[in-house]
Motif scaffolding. Structure first.
Motif, PDB file in Angstrom:
ATOM      1  N   UNK A 184      17.752 101.309 -17.461  1.00 26.80           N
ATOM      2  CA  UNK A 184      17.578 100.505 -16.426  1.00 26.80           C
ATOM      3  C   UNK A 184      17.578  98.847 -16.869  1.00 26.80           C
ATOM      4  N   UNK A 185      18.873  98.531 -17.095  1.00 27.07           N
ATOM      5  CA  UNK A 185      18.884  97.310 -17.636  1.00 27.07           C
ATOM      6  C   UNK A 185      19.032  96.100 -16.544  1.00 27.07           C
ATOM      7  N   UNK A 186      18.817  96.271 -15.354  1.00 30.36           N
ATOM      8  CA  UNK A 186      18.835  95.033 -14.145  1.00 30.36           C
ATOM      9  C   UNK A 186      17.376  94.633 -14.122  1.00 30.36           C
ATOM     10  N   UNK A 187      17.364  93.207 -14.052  1.00 31.42           N
ATOM     11  CA  UNK A 187      16.043  92.571 -13.772  1.00 31.42           C
ATOM     12  C   UNK A 187      16.334  91.202 -13.157  1.00 31.42           C
ATOM     13  N   UNK A 188      15.202  90.705 -12.661  1.00 36.57           N
ATOM     14  CA  UNK A 188      15.365  89.376 -11.938  1.00 36.57           C
ATOM     15  C   UNK A 188      15.182  88.240 -13.090  1.00 36.57           C
ATOM     16  N   UNK A 189      15.712  87.180 -13.058  1.00 33.73           N
ATOM     17  CA  UNK A 189      15.424  85.931 -14.026  1.00 33.73           C
ATOM     18  C   UNK A 189      13.962  85.775 -14.453  1.00 33.73           C
ATOM     19  N   UNK A 190      13.782  85.581 -15.638  1.00 36.40           N
ATOM     20  CA  UNK A 190      12.618  85.351 -16.422  1.00 36.40           C
ATOM     21  C   UNK A 190      12.634  84.788 -17.611  1.00 36.40           C
ATOM     22  N   UNK A 191      11.493  84.162 -17.813  1.00 34.49           N
ATOM     23  CA  UNK A 191      11.416  83.244 -19.475  1.00 34.49           C
ATOM     24  C   UNK A 191      10.214  82.901 -19.673  1.00 34.49           C
ATOM     25  N   UNK A 229      21.013  84.218   1.897  1.00 37.01           N
ATOM     26  CA  UNK A 229      20.550  83.962   3.377  1.00 37.01           C
ATOM     27  C   UNK A 229      20.257  85.441   4.176  1.00 37.01           C
ATOM     28  N   UNK A 230      20.746  86.541   3.395  1.00 35.97           N
ATOM     29  CA  UNK A 230      20.398  87.789   3.956  1.00 35.97           C
ATOM     30  C   UNK A 230      18.998  88.497   3.484  1.00 35.97           C
ATOM     31  N   UNK A 231      18.193  87.636   2.673  1.00 32.89           N
ATOM     32  CA  UNK A 231      17.044  88.093   2.474  1.00 32.89           C
ATOM     33  C   UNK A 231      17.120  89.077   1.156  1.00 32.89           C
ATOM     34  N   UNK A 232      18.131  89.216   0.528  1.00 34.67           N
ATOM     35  CA  UNK A 232      18.467  89.931  -0.684  1.00 34.67           C
ATOM     36  C   UNK A 232      18.087  89.093  -1.985  1.00 34.67           C
ATOM     37  N   UNK A 233      17.600  89.829  -2.796  1.00 39.11           N
ATOM     38  CA  UNK A 233      17.324  89.273  -3.901  1.00 39.11           C
ATOM     39  C   UNK A 233      18.254  89.198  -5.249  1.00 39.11           C
ATOM     40  N   UNK A 234      18.561  88.133  -6.089  1.00 40.94           N
ATOM     41  CA  UNK A 234      19.419  88.342  -7.095  1.00 40.94           C
ATOM     42  C   UNK A 234      18.788  89.119  -8.380  1.00 40.94           C
ATOM     43  N   UNK A 235      19.616  89.817  -8.945  1.00 40.56           N
ATOM     44  CA  UNK A 235      19.192  90.721 -10.104  1.00 40.56           C
ATOM     45  C   UNK A 235      20.416  90.687 -11.099  1.00 40.56           C
ATOM     46  N   UNK A 236      20.149  90.556 -12.375  1.00 40.51           N
ATOM     47  CA  UNK A 236      21.199  90.598 -13.247  1.00 40.51           C
ATOM     48  C   UNK A 236      21.079  91.489 -14.315  1.00 40.51           C
TER      49      UNK A 236
END
Length: 178
Positions: free
Chosen positions: A46-53, A23-30
């Motif tokens: 740099x082990x962070x990324x957005x979900x993908x598959x 809701x704050x306009x920020x994006x999830x990273x795992x």
């Protein structure tokens, strides 16, 4: 000495990527688990990324995005905001070619989707997604500014993430104004 695979003869793997906005306009990273993928080896950092598959054979990309998001984060409460206008590609670095992505692909061809997270944060579970039904790919997560994600990803995916940021650049503004 083993011969290097012929990059030009190898196909791209069809995949989806997900930009999940709060809701704050920020994006999830795992944060990728160290043992989850040879293409994310420690020396790459740099082990962070957005979900993908991957997109399964015959699967609609939007359906694949919803499935992958759930399998990696446990999240199902979303509404579609946007789809990137074109496929976004990245190539594996030479030392991962023939090893990462089951050794079959030169890189990925990704369809990116932006979703608004409409649930409560308690829904997010990267350690035991699906109640443990799915294998965890992340060991931590956080919300981040979309514009910062290219600097957090492995270097060989940076250009792809810059295209994702460009495709969805207006979305964080929507949250701050409304």
């Amino acid at each position: 000495m083993t011969s290097r695979p012929d990059r030009e003869a190898m196909p791209y793997r069809d995949c989806v990527g997900i930009a999940l906005f709060n809701a704050q306009g920020k994006v999830f990273i795992g944060r990728r688990k160290a043992d989850s993928d040879p293409e994310q080896s420690e020396e790459r950092g740099a082990p962070w990324q957005m979900p993908q598959g991957g997109i399964d054979r015959g699967e609609d990309p939007l359906r694949a995005a919803l499935r992958e998001l759930h399998e990696e984060t446990n999240v199902a409460s979303v509404s579609l905001l946007a789809e990137a206008p074109e496929w976004i590609y990245y190539d594996l670095p030479d030392d991962a070619l023939g090893i990462a992505l089951k050794g079959k692909y030169r890189g990925q061809r990704q369809r990116w989707f932006a979703f608004a997270f409409t649930g409560a944060e308690g829904e997010i579970d990267v350690v035991a997604p699906g109640g443990g039904k799915f294998e965890a790919e992340f060991d931590a997560w956080r919300w981040e500014k979309l514009s910062r994600t290219p600097s957090l990803i492995v270097p060989f995916k940076r250009q792809a993430y810059e295209k994702v940021v460009a495709a969805f650049a207006d979305i964080p503004e929507r949250f701050s104004h409304g």
